[in-house]
Design an enzyme around this catalytic site. Structure first.
Site: not given
Ligand code: CO
Length: 134
Positions: A7, A79, A130
């Site tokens: 994502h 992010h 991440e």
């Protein structure tokens, strides 16, 4: 080592308005607004054919995205999240190559209840990354 893009997270000043934009204007499938108090955010999940967009808004006193929104009042990309097969192995590999892990360096359960870590943006071209064990 990294796999699929899982994502991209975008912090927004108005979650309902952003949800409508993605649904009504961009024509994407969107979730309802989901409150995740343990993570200090409210989220709308936008399902694209090949990845997800997560629209984030601060929730509660100690939200990890509150300061970002103060610095970026119109919102902005927060992010990106890449999938890894084994998060401990990925961490050890990245640390051995000089990358810094944020926080205590131990994986925590992220918004999808899977182990995640965040890598220092200064080590990755100004982008907060991440990694999530898929
Ligand atoms: Co994320």
């Amino acid at each position: 080592m990294i796999g699929r893009l899982n994502h991209v997270a975008i912090v927004v000043p108005n979650l309902a308005a952003a949800r409508l934009m993605y649904h009504e204007v961009l024509g994407a499938e969107v979730s309802e607004i989901v409150a995740l108090p343990a993570h200090g955010v409210s989220i709308v999940f936008v399902d694209l054919p090949n990845a997800r967009i997560e629209l984030l808004h601060p929730l509660g006193e100690d939200s990890p995205v509150a300061a970002f929104l103060e610095r970026n009042a119109a919102g902005g990309m927060h992010h990106v999240c890449y999938e890894v097969a084994d998060i401990a192995a990925a961490r050890d590999n990245l640390v051995a190559q000089g990358l810094r892990i944020l926080g205590d360096g131990e994986p925590h359960l992220g918004a999808h209840d899977k182990p995640v870590l965040f890598l220092h943006p200064k080590d990755l071209h100004g982008t907060l990354v991440e990694i999530e064990q898929a």
